[in-house]
Motif scaffolding. Structure first.
Motif, PDB file in Angstrom:
ATOM      1  N   ASN A  81       0.824  -1.203   0.000  1.00  0.00           N
ATOM      2  CA  ASN A  81       0.000   0.000   0.000  1.00  0.00           C
ATOM      3  C   ASN A  81       0.860   1.255   0.000  1.00  0.00           C
ATOM      4  OD1 ASN A  81      -2.488   1.409   0.111  1.00  0.00           O
ATOM      5  ND2 ASN A  81      -2.153   1.774   2.282  1.00  0.00           N
ATOM      6  N   PRO A  86      -3.245   3.851  -3.551  1.00  0.00           N
ATOM      7  CA  PRO A  86      -3.712   5.070  -4.233  1.00  0.00           C
ATOM      8  C   PRO A  86      -2.824   6.272  -3.941  1.00  0.00           C
ATOM      9  CG  PRO A  86      -5.480   4.054  -2.927  1.00  0.00           C
ATOM     10  CD  PRO A  86      -4.284   3.185  -2.761  1.00  0.00           C
ATOM     11  N   THR A  87      -2.275   6.359  -2.722  1.00  0.00           N
ATOM     12  CA  THR A  87      -1.353   7.461  -2.430  1.00  0.00           C
ATOM     13  C   THR A  87       0.047   6.928  -2.157  1.00  0.00           C
ATOM     14  OG1 THR A  87      -2.099   7.398  -0.148  1.00  0.00           O
ATOM     15  CG2 THR A  87      -3.093   9.054  -1.554  1.00  0.00           C
ATOM     16  N   ARG A 286       8.424   3.681   5.820  1.00  0.00           N
ATOM     17  CA  ARG A 286       7.198   4.017   6.534  1.00  0.00           C
ATOM     18  C   ARG A 286       7.405   4.001   8.055  1.00  0.00           C
ATOM     19  NH1 ARG A 286       3.995   5.725   8.486  1.00  0.00           N
ATOM     20  NH2 ARG A 286       1.745   5.834   8.358  1.00  0.00           N
ATOM     21  N   GLY A 496      -5.300   4.767  14.980  1.00  0.00           N
ATOM     22  CA  GLY A 496      -4.344   5.748  15.471  1.00  0.00           C
ATOM     23  C   GLY A 496      -3.012   5.633  14.761  1.00  0.00           C
ATOM     24  N   SER A 497      -2.460   6.808  14.345  1.00  0.00           N
ATOM     25  CA  SER A 497      -1.237   6.798  13.554  1.00  0.00           C
ATOM     26  C   SER A 497      -0.069   6.205  14.328  1.00  0.00           C
ATOM     27  CB  SER A 497      -0.902   8.220  13.102  1.00  0.00           C
ATOM     28  OG  SER A 497      -1.021   9.112  14.180  1.00  0.00           O
ATOM     29  N   SER A 498      -0.083   6.365  15.658  1.00  0.00           N
ATOM     30  CA  SER A 498       1.024   5.860  16.443  1.00  0.00           C
ATOM     31  C   SER A 498       1.023   4.327  16.472  1.00  0.00           C
ATOM     32  CB  SER A 498       0.939   6.433  17.858  1.00  0.00           C
ATOM     33  OG  SER A 498       1.889   5.841  18.672  1.00  0.00           O
ATOM     34  N   TYR A 500      -0.219   2.377  14.154  1.00  0.00           N
ATOM     35  CA  TYR A 500       0.177   1.944  12.819  1.00  0.00           C
ATOM     36  C   TYR A 500       1.692   2.009  12.675  1.00  0.00           C
ATOM     37  CZ  TYR A 500      -0.142   1.567   7.728  1.00  0.00           C
ATOM     38  OH  TYR A 500      -0.040   1.155   6.434  1.00  0.00           O
TER      39      TYR A 500
ATOM     40  N   TYR B 208      -9.688   0.167   7.291  1.00  0.00           N
ATOM     41  CA  TYR B 208      -9.307   1.362   8.043  1.00  0.00           C
ATOM     42  C   TYR B 208      -7.944   1.910   7.621  1.00  0.00           C
ATOM     43  CZ  TYR B 208      -9.430   4.650  11.902  1.00  0.00           C
ATOM     44  OH  TYR B 208      -9.460   5.805  12.645  1.00  0.00           O
ATOM     45  N   TYR B 209      -6.961   1.018   7.517  1.00  0.00           N
ATOM     46  CA  TYR B 209      -5.601   1.497   7.287  1.00  0.00           C
ATOM     47  C   TYR B 209      -5.223   1.617   5.810  1.00  0.00           C
ATOM     48  CZ  TYR B 209      -4.182   1.568  12.169  1.00  0.00           C
ATOM     49  OH  TYR B 209      -4.054   1.877  13.493  1.00  0.00           O
ATOM     50  N   THR B 210      -5.902   0.877   4.915  1.00  0.00           N
ATOM     51  CA  THR B 210      -5.554   0.982   3.505  1.00  0.00           C
ATOM     52  C   THR B 210      -6.531   1.876   2.747  1.00  0.00           C
ATOM     53  OG1 THR B 210      -4.596  -1.231   3.559  1.00  0.00           O
ATOM     54  CG2 THR B 210      -5.074  -0.314   1.395  1.00  0.00           C
ATOM     55  N   ASN B 211      -7.840   1.722   3.023  1.00  0.00           N
ATOM     56  CA  ASN B 211      -8.827   2.416   2.209  1.00  0.00           C
ATOM     57  C   ASN B 211      -9.282   3.766   2.758  1.00  0.00           C
ATOM     58  OD1 ASN B 211      -9.148  -0.563   1.437  1.00  0.00           O
ATOM     59  ND2 ASN B 211     -10.287   0.510  -0.151  1.00  0.00           N
ATOM     60  N   SER B 216      -3.844   6.893   8.981  1.00  0.00           N
ATOM     61  CA  SER B 216      -2.491   7.148   8.504  1.00  0.00           C
ATOM     62  C   SER B 216      -2.188   6.417   7.199  1.00  0.00           C
ATOM     63  CB  SER B 216      -1.467   6.774   9.581  1.00  0.00           C
ATOM     64  OG  SER B 216      -1.874   5.610  10.248  1.00  0.00           O
ATOM     65  N   GLY B 217      -3.098   5.521   6.759  1.00  0.00           N
ATOM     66  CA  GLY B 217      -2.888   4.862   5.473  1.00  0.00           C
ATOM     67  C   GLY B 217      -3.205   5.768   4.290  1.00  0.00           C
ATOM     68  N   LYS B 218      -3.977   6.850   4.535  1.00  0.00           N
ATOM     69  CA  LYS B 218      -4.331   7.838   3.498  1.00  0.00           C
ATOM     70  C   LYS B 218      -4.917   7.190   2.248  1.00  0.00           C
ATOM     71  CE  LYS B 218      -2.450  10.829   6.184  1.00  0.00           C
ATOM     72  NZ  LYS B 218      -3.388  11.446   7.124  1.00  0.00           N
ATOM     73  N   GLY B 219      -5.994   6.458   2.446  1.00  0.00           N
ATOM     74  CA  GLY B 219      -6.619   5.783   1.318  1.00  0.00           C
ATOM     75  C   GLY B 219      -7.540   6.698   0.535  1.00  0.00           C
ATOM     76  N   GLU B 234      -7.896   7.887  17.658  1.00  0.00           N
ATOM     77  CA  GLU B 234      -7.063   8.676  16.732  1.00  0.00           C
ATOM     78  C   GLU B 234      -6.373   9.835  17.455  1.00  0.00           C
ATOM     79  OE1 GLU B 234      -5.914   8.487  13.766  1.00  0.00           O
ATOM     80  OE2 GLU B 234      -7.027   6.805  12.912  1.00  0.00           O
ATOM     81  N   PHE B 237      -3.766   7.962  20.280  1.00  0.00           N
ATOM     82  CA  PHE B 237      -2.617   7.319  19.637  1.00  0.00           C
ATOM     83  C   PHE B 237      -2.121   8.132  18.447  1.00  0.00           C
ATOM     84  CE2 PHE B 237      -5.079   3.683  21.400  1.00  0.00           C
ATOM     85  CZ  PHE B 237      -4.163   3.301  22.362  1.00  0.00           C
ATOM     86  N   SER B 238      -2.121   9.455  18.556  1.00  0.00           N
ATOM     87  CA  SER B 238      -1.703  10.242  17.397  1.00  0.00           C
ATOM     88  C   SER B 238      -0.207  10.515  17.449  1.00  0.00           C
ATOM     89  CB  SER B 238      -2.469  11.570  17.363  1.00  0.00           C
ATOM     90  OG  SER B 238      -2.247  12.269  18.567  1.00  0.00           O
ATOM     91  N   ASP B 239       0.397  10.549  16.298  1.00  0.00           N
ATOM     92  CA  ASP B 239       1.809  10.888  16.187  1.00  0.00           C
ATOM     93  C   ASP B 239       2.030  11.469  14.800  1.00  0.00           C
ATOM     94  OD1 ASP B 239       4.480  11.189  16.242  1.00  0.00           O
ATOM     95  OD2 ASP B 239       4.975   9.073  16.474  1.00  0.00           O
ATOM     96  N   PRO B 240       2.291  12.758  14.657  1.00  0.00           N
ATOM     97  CA  PRO B 240       2.435  13.779  15.698  1.00  0.00           C
ATOM     98  C   PRO B 240       1.115  14.046  16.425  1.00  0.00           C
ATOM     99  CG  PRO B 240       2.421  14.752  13.503  1.00  0.00           C
ATOM    100  CD  PRO B 240       2.461  13.289  13.310  1.00  0.00           C
TER     101      PRO B 240
END
Lengths: 533, 345
Positions: A81, A86-87, A286, A496-498, A500, B208-211, B216-219, B234, B237-240
């Protein structure tokens, strides 16, 4: 222990949906066949490259091309991915080139995604197995053929190919069975439009508790595994009896010099780089980055480099009971992998010898392939029901995971070691004996050096299978003995981005640990006499 | 010498794995999403002189199957994590002992789906569609207020859902549509979704993470079937670090399906008094207040205080979709098969 099947509502017969069975069976064969052909098409030339040529960075390349094997599918999906999503970077790059706003590559939920992932996973099997037998080959035979006037092509078809046929067949069988029982790739990369036997078994067992239908599907899967194994073993038998001699390190390897050799080397390396290594690199990239909005006013994103994901891995923010300290996960994974590689090597070698002496035992050969061709769900559930009783005892539970791994890696070890063992010319043994060598000495100084390379190839796989195995482990896993793949899943279970980022960081740690282990095993592989000193 | 060293090392590894003795204990089967704080469990253990062993048993469905398959010689004393979509299977397979915990007084009746108290409610959470706030703001799109809205052309190709046959939130969303349109009407609705460019994947992770564009996957899809608590996760567990949730839930009528999770004492437990103590503990304020930030679901005990993230970043549906557990059990396979036949061909 007894199961409660007789009392369970779940065994009330439901009408069997043959349409589901036929569709799943058909697609399973179709995708496995196609994936295997593609894998062989890339793998054989690559094996030839590794078996015949020296080029800068060869050892790194060999290790890197084996890395996909250990990665859990969720992580591989994330890697693809990040690359061609897509991105993904490749898409963003191409969109920039042709000035488009739509992504040019979109393979999510397509057959192409399944095929790509299978090639990504399994090419290394062909490279390692066929490559090591090519390197082991007695080159004098080819020289003789050419002296007698055979063209290089004729030499290859009439001499080289028949000699390495058993190892090619072994590789084909293993690759096919992996594709045949593939689960995560079909589910995550192929999406809901594709249903294989394995996926259907999972749905019927886990969702509907329709054990009769799941049973029929498992039987189809098993009988085909047996059929394919018998077929390939029979074919392989005809090509047996080829002398394989101990080879010196680097013997028979040359640096690409002619134009076609250079082009060949370059093309294969480029293909390996694009298909096998770039998804891994994008994963690594990543794990060291976060994305943040470019600024308050404008749209778009910027990428920031960070070590946060790795740092966070070492902090238990929620004070969770199930927090997995990375060191502990690495240590658990390593000792499980070490123990299971050791046991499967010993067992595999004993089996290979047993099969050499007693031809009648050949049904054993078949039996040993079954775990590889059995659905992970079926296997996991069998483990669970068979060992549920002793799983309660703390002492035995720790042994179950490596044992489960042994069962999965044993077919591999056997397929790699057996051809090597069968190829040892009997007169070598007789010569040693007539010179007064005791049976153990014959084994230690004649046979072991010859099969050493195969043994170490088998060790690499037994080790990596255990390191990356998730299916059976998840059925037996215990919160106090987390392995690295299980740690990844815990992070990916929450948004949550962290989380991931930490999952990616954990995957990179697995890759790193695996790389070191393989470098170590590769060193052993090419120093067959390092134990004698 | 290297080989010998290597082999010795490997053998030592094997032996170390073998020797880890521990005392007998209370075994608790839980699904893979179970999580709790270390000190909360330690408190229970020291107060009652009980060692709790958690047995992670896959997702809720696999865990229940394992419990059913081993009912004659149960591997655990307590099972936590059966939800209302599986409740009827658990009850009809008769794997639980009834237990009238005193703490049931502190739990609203709406959660007590089993009047015999074989399965006792522990927590609940809504499966809702999350949307990417930035995408909606940048494109000047209004927020869909009903399931019907999702079939409008302005939301074409903007929603990703999970396959109900392989994903629990996927099943929950299918049930929400059945609650809204009824067993006769839901297929027509899904046909409309399909015509409107609905994207289907097999699991929550991919969705959630790919699409999903808000993760953070920015689908590519700005709407995803996820959990009502995901926006809070979100932030946490955010970073930043972010101060505000990048996503929010759509909470129109019947747009969210409420999952309630239950605990029960397994029949054949040889440790019933300890099992009862543990069930009491799970329903008590101490444990219940620890649930939200560990599992991202809501406690059922009314006396439990919610953490600030749960009051600030989470939208609560006024009218979550409800389908009686016995109806789900009778029809789940048929509904899923009809869905698969309609959507995947």
């Amino acid at each position: 222990m007894s199961l409660a099947l007789s009392q369970s509502n779940s065994l009330i017969a439901k009408p069997i949906n043959w349409q589901i069975i036929a569709r799943a069976t058909g697609f399973t064969f179709f995708q496995a066949g196609l994936s295997t052909i593609l894998t062989i098409l890339l793998g054989l030339p690559a094996a030839f490259l590794f078996g015949r040529f020296n080029f800068p960075g060869k050892n790194y390349m060999r290790i890197a091309s084996t890395l996909p094997f250990i990665l859990p599918t969720v992580v591989v999906a994330a890697g693809f991915n990040a690359l061609i999503g897509p991105t993904g970077w490749l898409n963003l790059f191409l969109m920039g080139v042709v000035n488009s706003t739509k992504p040019l590559i979109n393979i999510q939920n397509t057959l192409a995604a399944i095929l790509l992932a299978h090639v990504f996973y399994n090419t290394s099997i062909v490279i390692r197995i066929v490559g090591s037998s090519l390197a082991q080959l007695d080159r004098k035979l080819e020289d003789v053929a050419q002296t007698l006037g055979a063209s290089p092509w004729k030499t290859f078809v009439k001499v080289t190919l028949p000699l390495i046929l058993p190892s090619i067949l072994s590789a084909v069988l293993l690759v096919f069975l992996f594709n045949f029982t593939s689960f995560g790739v079909i589910l995550l990369m192929g999406g809901p439009g594709f249903t294989t036997l394995e996926v259907e078994i999972y749905i019927q067992t886990m969702q509907y508790l329709n054990l009769p239908l799941a049973g029929i599907l498992s039987l189809i899967q098993l009988s085909f595994t047996m059929f394919a194994t018998v077929l390939l073993l029979k074919t392989g038998d005809r090509g047996m009896g080829i002398p394989v001699m101990p080879r010196l390190k680097q013997e028979g390897l040359k640096i690409p010099a002619k134009n076609w050799e250079k082009t060949f080397t370059f093309t294969i390396l480029l293909l390996l780089l694009v298909l096998l290594i770039s998804p891994i690199l994008s994963l690594v990239f990543r794990s060291f980055t976060v994305t943040a909005p470019a600024s308050k006013s404008e749209a778009g994103e910027r990428i920031i480099f960070t070590l946060n994901h790795f740092k966070e891995l070492f902090i238990n923010r929620q004070q969770s009971l199930f927090y997995v300290p990375p060191i502990k996960a690495v240590w658990n994974s390593l000792r499980f992998a070490g123990a299971s590689a050791f046991v499967s090597l010993i067992l595999g070698m004993m089996l290979a010898y047993g099969l050499r002496f007693a031809k009648r035992l050949s049904s054993f050969n078949l039996l040993m392939m079954l775990p590889l061709g059995t659905s992970a769900v079926t296997l996991g559930l069998s483990f669970f029901t068979a060992f549920a009783g002793i799983a309660r005892s703390q002492i035995w539970a720790g042994l179950l995971i490596p044992l489960a791994h042994v069962l999965i890696s044993l077919p591999f070890v056997l397929r790699v070691v057996q051809p090597a063992l069968q190829s040892i010319p009997a007169n070598l043994k007789f010569a040693a004996q007539s010179l007064g060598a005791k049976p153990f000495e014959v084994w230690r100084f004649v046979e072991l050096p010859i099969i050493w390379r195969a043994l170490m190839t088998a060790a690499v796989y037994a080790f990596t299978i255990s390191l990356g195995e998730f299916g059976a482990t998840s059925f037996l896993s215990r919160p106090d003995m987390p392995t690295m793949p299980i740690a990844i899943f815990r992070y990916l279970n929450l948004p949550g981005s962290s989380n991931y980022g930490q999952a990616m960081a954990m995957a990179v740690i697995i890759l790193f640990v695996c790389m070191l282990s393989m470098a170590f095993l590769d060193r052993l592989q090419f120093n067959p006499n390092s134990g004698t000193s | 010498m290297k080989i010998k060293w290597f082999l010795t090392m490997v053998m030592v590894c094997g032996l170390v794995a073998a020797c880890n003795p521990e005392p007998a204990a209370l075994n608790v089967m839980v699904h893979d999403s179970f999580a709790i704080s270390t000190d909360v469990v330690a408190e229970f253990e020291s107060a009652n002189n009980i060692k709790v062993n958690f047995i992670l048993s896959g997702d809720a469905g696999s865990m229940l199957n394992k419990a059913v398959l081993t009912r004659n010689a149960p591997i655990a004393d307590v099972l936590y994590g059966v939800d209302n979509t599986f409740l009827s299977r658990a009850l009809s397979e008769d794997i639980f002992e009834a237990y009238d915990s005193a703490f049931l007084d502190q739990i609203p009746d709406q959660f007590e789906l089993d009047p015999n108290h074989q399965a006792l409610p522990v927590d609940y959470g809504d499966v809702c569609i999350n949307y990417d706030k930035r995408f909606f703001a940048e494109n000047g799109l209004s927020i869909p207020a009903s399931l019907e809205d999702l079939t409008k052309s302005e939301y074409k190709e903007l929603l990703v859902v999970e396959n109900p046959a392989t994903s629990s939130p996927g099943l929950a969303f299918l049930l929400a549509t059945i609650a809204e349109y009824g067993p006769e009407g839901y297929q027509a609705y899904w046909q409309q979704l399909k015509d409107n460019g609905l994207v289907i994947v097999n699991d929550w992770n991919t969705a959630y993470y790919t699409n999903f564009s808000g993760s953070s996957g920015k689908g590519q899809q700005p709407m995803v079937v996820s959990y009502g608590t995901s926006p809070a996760a979100e932030v946490i567990f955010s970073d930043p670090r972010v101060e505000e949730a990048p996503t929010a839930s759509l909470v129109g009528k019947n747009m969210c399906f409420r999952q309630i999770e239950f605990v029960g004492i397994l029949k054949g437990s040889k440790n019933k008094p300890s099992a009862e103590k543990f069930v009491d503990f799970m329903l008590s304020k101490r444990f219940q207040e620890d649930i939200p930030l560990n599992m991202f679901v809501f406690p059922v005990n009314e006396t439990a205080q919610l953490p600030i993230e749960f009051t600030e970043f989470i939208q609560i549906p006024d009218q979550p979709a409800v389908i009686p557990a016995d109806q789900i059990s009778t029809n789940r396979e048929q509904w899923m098969e009809a869905w698969r036949a309609l959507m995947l061909n």
